[in-house]
Design an enzyme around this catalytic site. Structure first.
Site, mmCIF file in Angstrom:
data_model
loop_
_atom_site.group_PDB
_atom_site.id
_atom_site.type_symbol
_atom_site.label_atom_id
_atom_site.label_comp_id
_atom_site.label_asym_id
_atom_site.label_seq_id
_atom_site.Cartn_x
_atom_site.Cartn_y
_atom_site.Cartn_z
ATOM 1 C CD GLN A 61 -2.873 -1.461 2.175
ATOM 2 O OE1 GLN A 61 -3.560 -0.498 2.496
ATOM 3 N NE2 GLN A 61 -3.028 -2.638 2.741
ATOM 4 C CB CYS A 162 1.975 -0.936 5.421
ATOM 5 S SG CYS A 162 3.687 -0.585 4.973
#
Length: 200
Positions: A61, A162
């Site tokens: 991410q 993340c």
């Protein structure tokens, strides 16, 4: 090194490795402040676009790269090694854990969470000290790991790192480890040989 330049050079090297025209490479770099968005990044996890944003092809991410963070790009030919991507990611985790141990810090895995975690001093939770995000093309790996040595941790506040909202981010400096970037690089090299090149 600027992040887009690093990605371009890394992709060129990966293509050359896959053609048998270049050797494997582990590349240790540092970037100006930037947020990078992996293939699973969610728009809601970008809270404050205070730095440039680069959409990259690695897994994962949003993450932050910046001064004081050692980024290691790992370009290995898994066909020559062990054609197992999950094992490769586990080996990256082990590489970081061994490196941290050499620097006096106990890093740990967490089930269901990629990256390396450390207990918060004094108890009361844990923080992430290293991130992992990789891509594999024709069985050659690229992107890699980011270890927080002494970055400005407030820079992580512009994203949900993340995608994890209920844990913090830390660094070797924040944990009281008095180490320089050359110290970290030396231990990364030694630990890499232990994990990826046993017997050499």
């Amino acid at each position: 090194m600027d992040y887009p330049d690093a990605v371009r050079l890394m992709e060129e090297r990966v293509d050359a490795i896959s053609r048998g025209q270049a050797a494997e490479l582990v590349w240790l770099v540092e970037h100006p402040p930037i947020y990078t968005a992996g293939t699973s990044a969610k728009d809601a996890d970008l809270l404050d676009a205070r730095f440039p944003i680069f959409k990259t092809g690695r897994g994962g991410q949003f993450t932050y790269h910046g001064p004081g963070q050692r980024v290691a790009y790992v370009m290995l030919d898994l066909k020559r090694r062990n054609a197992d991507v999950r094992q490769f990611v586990r080996d990256l985790e082990e590489w970081l854990i061994v490196t941290l141990a050499k620097l006096g810090v106990k890093g740990e895995r967490r089930e269901g969470r990629v990256g390396i975690w450390v207990a918060r001093p004094g108890g009361g939770g844990e923080d992430k000290i290293a991130a992992i995000g990789v891509r594999v093309r024709r069985w050659v790996t690229f992107h890699g790991v980011a270890l927080n040595v002494d970055p400005d941790l407030s820079h992580f506040g512009g994203i949900v790192p993340c995608g994890i909202r209920d844990q913090g981010i830390t660094s070797l400096a924040a944990l009281g480890a008095r180490v320089s970037m050359p110290d970290v690089d030396r231990e990364l090299r030694a630990a890499f040989n232990e994990v990826f090149e046993p017997g050499r």
